[in-house]
Design an enzyme around this catalytic site. Structure first.
Site, PDB file in Angstrom:
ATOM      1  N   TRP A  76     -15.118  -3.445  -0.570  1.00  0.00           N
ATOM      2  CA  TRP A  76     -15.248  -2.014  -0.275  1.00  0.00           C
ATOM      3  C   TRP A  76     -15.726  -1.212  -1.482  1.00  0.00           C
ATOM      4  CZ3 TRP A  76     -10.840  -4.917   0.638  1.00  0.00           C
ATOM      5  CH2 TRP A  76      -9.864  -4.906  -0.367  1.00  0.00           C
TER       6      TRP A  76
ATOM      7  N   GLU B 223      -8.764   1.616   2.899  1.00  0.00           N
ATOM      8  CA  GLU B 223      -7.562   2.339   2.491  1.00  0.00           C
ATOM      9  C   GLU B 223      -6.447   2.226   3.522  1.00  0.00           C
ATOM     10  OE1 GLU B 223      -6.684   3.607  -0.283  1.00  0.00           O
ATOM     11  OE2 GLU B 223      -8.594   3.280  -1.295  1.00  0.00           O
TER      12      GLU B 223
ATOM     13  N   GLY C  89      -0.229  -6.772  10.461  1.00  0.00           N
ATOM     14  CA  GLY C  89       1.036  -6.049  10.507  1.00  0.00           C
ATOM     15  C   GLY C  89       0.890  -4.539  10.522  1.00  0.00           C
TER      16      GLY C  89
ATOM     17  N   ASP D 282      -0.280   6.441  -5.385  1.00  0.00           N
ATOM     18  CA  ASP D 282       0.334   5.377  -4.603  1.00  0.00           C
ATOM     19  C   ASP D 282       1.392   4.685  -5.450  1.00  0.00           C
ATOM     20  OD1 ASP D 282      -1.111   3.897  -6.412  1.00  0.00           O
ATOM     21  OD2 ASP D 282      -2.154   2.669  -4.923  1.00  0.00           O
TER      22      ASP D 282
ATOM     23  N   TYR E 143      -2.192  10.891  -0.023  1.00  0.00           N
ATOM     24  CA  TYR E 143      -2.822   9.862  -0.851  1.00  0.00           C
ATOM     25  C   TYR E 143      -4.113   9.360  -0.212  1.00  0.00           C
ATOM     26  CZ  TYR E 143      -4.174   5.268  -2.295  1.00  0.00           C
ATOM     27  OH  TYR E 143      -4.943   4.201  -2.677  1.00  0.00           O
TER      28      TYR E 143
END
Length: 352
Positions: free
Chosen positions: A28, A41, A85, A142, A124
């Protein structure tokens, strides 16, 4: 009010020189496409980089554009997300893509006030996307950045809330200064990278840190004790009895609406509790299904955040066929029938 122990110019220079020499070659980072940065992200929320990379690359092949994601079926997106997940991220991503397509002409909004209103986008994430993709001078904080700055500034006796507020305030002031505002994309990524690669949680590599000389925790000998660890959440344990019913090479599946973490996924019929007679009787009450037990299968454990789930599988036969459309005879991996990792773990024990 917090301040840096050295000049902003020196802080930025040391950090960016280190970043240029040590940054990872991540997929990315190959361009500044807002859509691709957005996907990365969201996937990186609470998930390690090494885990994300193959999912990211596969996901972009399936949904190369925002429009393709917006037009996809949720069940297909969940299938593509399976194994990563925290599935609410995928649902929020899908919903947000539809909003961006319909309200913003298919382009991720450049304005912070619009971006922050999208599902799954917090302070964030908005700051990360807008600073990296558009060069907007916005702060990011973060876990990696928070740990690095907490040590660097030697913040002690701070609660998680007050510490975060002070760090957000500091970063909000810093990103408006010319040395940082003009290089915001690299600056924010450098903060994240040094926190991830150097200022590790348990064993920081201080000898590799570009700011070691001015680090408060290092100079005070507190680099391994800061930040103060938060109290661990109590692990909650739950037991479920799972019905394994086969028909040729297909299994009886039902779409789950019981639990938030499995909402919309397909799974074996299950009820809460260990496999007692009372629990078996609950299959008729919960699912309208009447079973006879053939034998016991494997016990499968699955961990999700602060929950430990134990699934006791039983081979069963139906006394009468299911009458509800909520059931389907299907093979594992069939498109339109996304399954959760716990189901996949059970299937592995069956050599499917």
């Amino acid at each position: 009010m917090l301040d840096l122990p050295i000049s902003i110019e020196k802080f930025v220079s040391n950090l960016l020189i280190w970043y240029e020499e040590n940054k990872r070659d991540l997929p990315w980072r190959k361009n500044s496409d807002p859509y691709q940065i957005w996907i990365s992200e969201i996937m990186l929320q609470q998930t390690q980089v090494a885990t994300v990379i193959p999912f990211y690359e596969t996901f972009l092949k399936a949904y190369p554009t925002l429009e393709s994601l917006a037009q996809a079926k949720e069940s297909d997106i969940l299938s593509s997300w399976s194994g990563l997940g925290y599935y609410r991220r995928a649902r929020n991503l899908h919903e947000a893509a539809q909003i961006v397509k319909n309200e913003f002409g298919g382009y991720f909004p450049k304005e912070y006030r619009k971006a922050i209103q999208l599902p799954g986008i917090g302070r964030y994430t908005a700051g990360a996307i807008l600073s990296i993709a558009y060069g907007e001078p916005l702060p990011i904080l973060d876990g990696n950045v928070s740990r690095f700055l907490t040590r660097y500034l030697c913040l002690q006796n701070e609660t998680k809330t007050t510490g975060a507020r002070k760090l957000w305030d500091l970063l909000a002031r810093l990103v408006e200064t010319p040395p940082i505002a003009s290089q915001i994309a690299d600056f924010n990524q450098a903060l994240m990278e040094v926190g991830s690669l150097v200022c590790a949680p348990r064993h920081p590599h201080c000898e590799r840190c570009p700011l070691q000389d001015s680090c408060g925790a290092y100079n005070a000998g507190l680099e391994t004790t800061l930040p103060t660890s938060q109290q661990q959440k109590t692990l909650r344990e739950s037991h479920y009895t799972v019905a394994l019913v086969s028909h040729g090479d297909s299994y009886l599946f039902t779409q789950s609406w019981q639990d938030t973490f499995l909402h919309g996924f397909w799974e074996f019929p299950r009820v809460q509790g260990r496999p007692t007679r009372h629990t078996i009787d609950k299959f008729l009450e919960v699912h309208g299904l009447n079973f006879e037990i053939e034998g016991e299968g494997m016990v499968v454990n699955y961990r999700i955040t602060s929950r430990k789930l134990t699934f006791h599988t039983l081979w069963m036969t139906l006394v009468s066929p299911p009458s509800s459309s909520q059931f389907a005879w299907t093979k594992p991996g069939v498109a339109g029938y996304p399954t959760s990792p716990y189901v996949n773990k059970i299937l592995e024990t069956l050599d499917v």
